[in-house]
Scaffold this motif. Structure first.
Motif, PDB file in Angstrom:
ATOM      1  N   TYR A  61      52.466  -2.510  30.202  1.00  0.00           N
ATOM      2  CA  TYR A  61      52.563  -1.112  30.642  1.00  0.00           C
ATOM      3  C   TYR A  61      53.051  -0.238  29.475  1.00  0.00           C
ATOM      4  O   TYR A  61      54.033  -0.546  28.813  1.00  0.00           O
ATOM      5  N   GLY A  62      52.324   0.832  29.237  1.00  0.00           N
ATOM      6  CA  GLY A  62      52.718   1.777  28.197  1.00  0.00           C
ATOM      7  C   GLY A  62      52.258   1.423  26.794  1.00  0.00           C
ATOM      8  O   GLY A  62      52.513   2.181  25.862  1.00  0.00           O
ATOM      9  N   LEU A  63      51.582   0.299  26.633  1.00  0.00           N
ATOM     10  CA  LEU A  63      51.091  -0.063  25.306  1.00  0.00           C
ATOM     11  C   LEU A  63      49.932   0.842  24.891  1.00  0.00           C
ATOM     12  O   LEU A  63      49.147   1.280  25.731  1.00  0.00           O
ATOM     13  N   SER A  64      49.810   1.064  23.598  1.00  0.00           N
ATOM     14  CA  SER A  64      48.617   1.731  23.084  1.00  0.00           C
ATOM     15  C   SER A  64      47.458   0.752  23.211  1.00  0.00           C
ATOM     16  O   SER A  64      47.655  -0.458  23.372  1.00  0.00           O
ATOM     17  N   LYS A  65      46.240   1.247  23.077  1.00  0.00           N
ATOM     18  CA  LYS A  65      45.074   0.363  23.150  1.00  0.00           C
ATOM     19  C   LYS A  65      45.081  -0.649  22.007  1.00  0.00           C
ATOM     20  O   LYS A  65      44.678  -1.798  22.196  1.00  0.00           O
ATOM     21  N   GLU A  66      45.556  -0.247  20.860  1.00  0.00           N
ATOM     22  CA  GLU A  66      45.633  -1.168  19.728  1.00  0.00           C
ATOM     23  C   GLU A  66      46.660  -2.270  20.007  1.00  0.00           C
ATOM     24  O   GLU A  66      46.411  -3.448  19.750  1.00  0.00           O
ATOM     25  N   ALA A  67      47.803  -1.877  20.517  1.00  0.00           N
ATOM     26  CA  ALA A  67      48.839  -2.859  20.851  1.00  0.00           C
ATOM     27  C   ALA A  67      48.377  -3.769  21.987  1.00  0.00           C
ATOM     28  O   ALA A  67      48.722  -4.951  22.031  1.00  0.00           O
ATOM     29  N   PHE A  68      47.591  -3.238  22.907  1.00  0.00           N
ATOM     30  CA  PHE A  68      47.058  -4.034  24.015  1.00  0.00           C
ATOM     31  C   PHE A  68      46.181  -5.171  23.483  1.00  0.00           C
ATOM     32  O   PHE A  68      46.256  -6.302  23.972  1.00  0.00           O
ATOM     33  N   SER A  69      45.371  -4.897  22.479  1.00  0.00           N
ATOM     34  CA  SER A  69      44.532  -5.947  21.884  1.00  0.00           C
ATOM     35  C   SER A  69      45.392  -7.090  21.344  1.00  0.00           C
ATOM     36  O   SER A  69      45.061  -8.265  21.511  1.00  0.00           O
ATOM     37  N   GLN A  70      46.505  -6.746  20.709  1.00  0.00           N
ATOM     38  CA  GLN A  70      47.427  -7.770  20.205  1.00  0.00           C
ATOM     39  C   GLN A  70      48.128  -8.498  21.354  1.00  0.00           C
ATOM     40  O   GLN A  70      48.372  -9.703  21.283  1.00  0.00           O
ATOM     41  N   TRP A  71      48.427  -7.760  22.408  1.00  0.00           N
ATOM     42  CA  TRP A  71      49.047  -8.349  23.595  1.00  0.00           C
ATOM     43  C   TRP A  71      48.138  -9.417  24.191  1.00  0.00           C
ATOM     44  O   TRP A  71      48.595 -10.489  24.579  1.00  0.00           O
ATOM     45  N   LEU A  72      46.836  -9.134  24.268  1.00  0.00           N
ATOM     46  CA  LEU A  72      45.880 -10.109  24.800  1.00  0.00           C
ATOM     47  C   LEU A  72      45.896 -11.396  23.971  1.00  0.00           C
ATOM     48  O   LEU A  72      45.891 -12.507  24.536  1.00  0.00           O
ATOM     49  N   ILE A  73      45.946 -11.259  22.670  1.00  0.00           N
ATOM     50  CA  ILE A  73      45.996 -12.437  21.789  1.00  0.00           C
ATOM     51  C   ILE A  73      47.285 -13.218  22.027  1.00  0.00           C
ATOM     52  O   ILE A  73      47.282 -14.450  22.137  1.00  0.00           O
ATOM     53  N   GLN A  74      48.386 -12.491  22.140  1.00  0.00           N
ATOM     54  CA  GLN A  74      49.680 -13.125  22.384  1.00  0.00           C
ATOM     55  C   GLN A  74      49.662 -13.894  23.704  1.00  0.00           C
ATOM     56  O   GLN A  74      50.113 -15.039  23.777  1.00  0.00           O
ATOM     57  N   LYS A  75      49.138 -13.282  24.760  1.00  0.00           N
ATOM     58  CA  LYS A  75      49.099 -13.943  26.068  1.00  0.00           C
ATOM     59  C   LYS A  75      48.152 -15.138  26.062  1.00  0.00           C
ATOM     60  O   LYS A  75      48.402 -16.148  26.714  1.00  0.00           O
ATOM     61  N   HIS A  76      47.062 -15.039  25.315  1.00  0.00           N
ATOM     62  CA  HIS A  76      46.147 -16.172  25.172  1.00  0.00           C
ATOM     63  C   HIS A  76      46.878 -17.333  24.496  1.00  0.00           C
ATOM     64  O   HIS A  76      46.767 -18.495  24.929  1.00  0.00           O
ATOM     65  N   ASP A  77      47.630 -17.032  23.443  1.00  0.00           N
ATOM     66  CA  ASP A  77      48.432 -18.060  22.773  1.00  0.00           C
ATOM     67  C   ASP A  77      49.436 -18.689  23.734  1.00  0.00           C
ATOM     68  O   ASP A  77      49.628 -19.908  23.734  1.00  0.00           O
ATOM     69  N   HIS A  78      50.087 -17.874  24.546  1.00  0.00           N
ATOM     70  CA  HIS A  78      51.082 -18.386  25.499  1.00  0.00           C
ATOM     71  C   HIS A  78      50.443 -19.368  26.472  1.00  0.00           C
ATOM     72  O   HIS A  78      51.065 -20.362  26.863  1.00  0.00           O
ATOM     73  N   ALA A  79      49.212 -19.094  26.882  1.00  0.00           N
ATOM     74  CA  ALA A  79      48.511 -20.002  27.799  1.00  0.00           C
ATOM     75  C   ALA A  79      48.285 -21.360  27.143  1.00  0.00           C
ATOM     76  O   ALA A  79      48.261 -22.394  27.823  1.00  0.00           O
ATOM     77  N   LEU A  80      48.143 -21.362  25.827  1.00  0.00           N
ATOM     78  CA  LEU A  80      47.940 -22.604  25.071  1.00  0.00           C
ATOM     79  C   LEU A  80      49.256 -23.246  24.646  1.00  0.00           C
ATOM     80  O   LEU A  80      49.260 -24.291  23.990  1.00  0.00           O
ATOM     81  N   GLY A  81      50.375 -22.597  24.994  1.00  0.00           N
ATOM     82  CA  GLY A  81      51.683 -23.112  24.605  1.00  0.00           C
ATOM     83  C   GLY A  81      52.062 -22.791  23.176  1.00  0.00           C
ATOM     84  O   GLY A  81      52.994 -23.374  22.627  1.00  0.00           O
ATOM     85  N   LYS A  82      51.365 -21.836  22.561  1.00  0.00           N
ATOM     86  CA  LYS A  82      51.619 -21.463  21.167  1.00  0.00           C
ATOM     87  C   LYS A  82      52.455 -20.181  21.100  1.00  0.00           C
ATOM     88  O   LYS A  82      52.280 -19.283  21.905  1.00  0.00           O
TER      89      LYS A  82
END
Length: 167
Positions: free
Chosen positions: A35-56
């Motif tokens: 919530y409140g992230l810029s669109k650019e920060a959101f793209s990084q958030w998606l990568i971060q959450k994808h990593d979390h799903a992999l345990g990274k």
């Protein structure tokens, strides 16, 4: 009505960004850190959450978890996450599953449909035999959803009710 549970993808774009901007940062114990992230920060958030799903790249004390979007008739209406396992902190508060329906789509039965879909995913994909889920003590709608999906009340603390659902 067509419903679908979709796992987060690093390629998720506008419709998911807009969904997450409708769900406030903190409500009834549900935390939306997009919530409140810029669109650019959101793209990084998606990568971060994808990593979390992999345990990274997990922050200290976190466990692997996967974000999902719940679609009704090809429109995203909710967010639900599944923590693959529990640590001691999650056993005390939070549990395996956290979810939210965007305000414009509440009170239509989507929360129950979304939780049922996630329970099926937890059993089939992650081989879980039971899940712990909590609801803010004042969130009567969420407590009803959990109970209607088989939630058995285990205990209550100052802020939440803890349930277990056998899969």
């Amino acid at each position: 009505m067509k419903t679908q549970l979709r796992e987060l993808s690093v390629n998720d774009k506008e419709e998911i960004y807009h969904l997450l901007q409708q769900i406030i940062a903190e409500e009834n114990g549900y935390h939306n850190d997009a919530y409140g992230l810029s669109k650019e920060a959101f793209s990084q958030w998606l990568i971060q959450k994808h990593d979390h799903a992999l345990g990274k790249n997990l922050p200290d004390g976190w466990v692997p978890s996967t974000e999902y979007w719940f679609y009704v008739d090809d429109v995203p209406v909710g967010n639900i996450r599944l923590r693959h396992t529990l640590n001691e902190a999650l056993r005390q508060s939070g549990g395996h599953i956290g979810y939210a329906i965007a305000p414009a789509y509440r009170h239509r039965g989507y929360g129950k449909l979304m939780l049922k879909a996630m329970l099926k995913e937890a059993k089939e994909r992650y081989s879980l035999t039971q899940v712990m889920i909590s609801a803010h003590i004042d969130n009567v709608a969420s407590r009803r959803i959990i109970e209607s999906c088989g939630g058995q009340r285990e205990k209550e603390n100052a802020n939440e009710v803890i349930y277990w659902i056998h899969l």
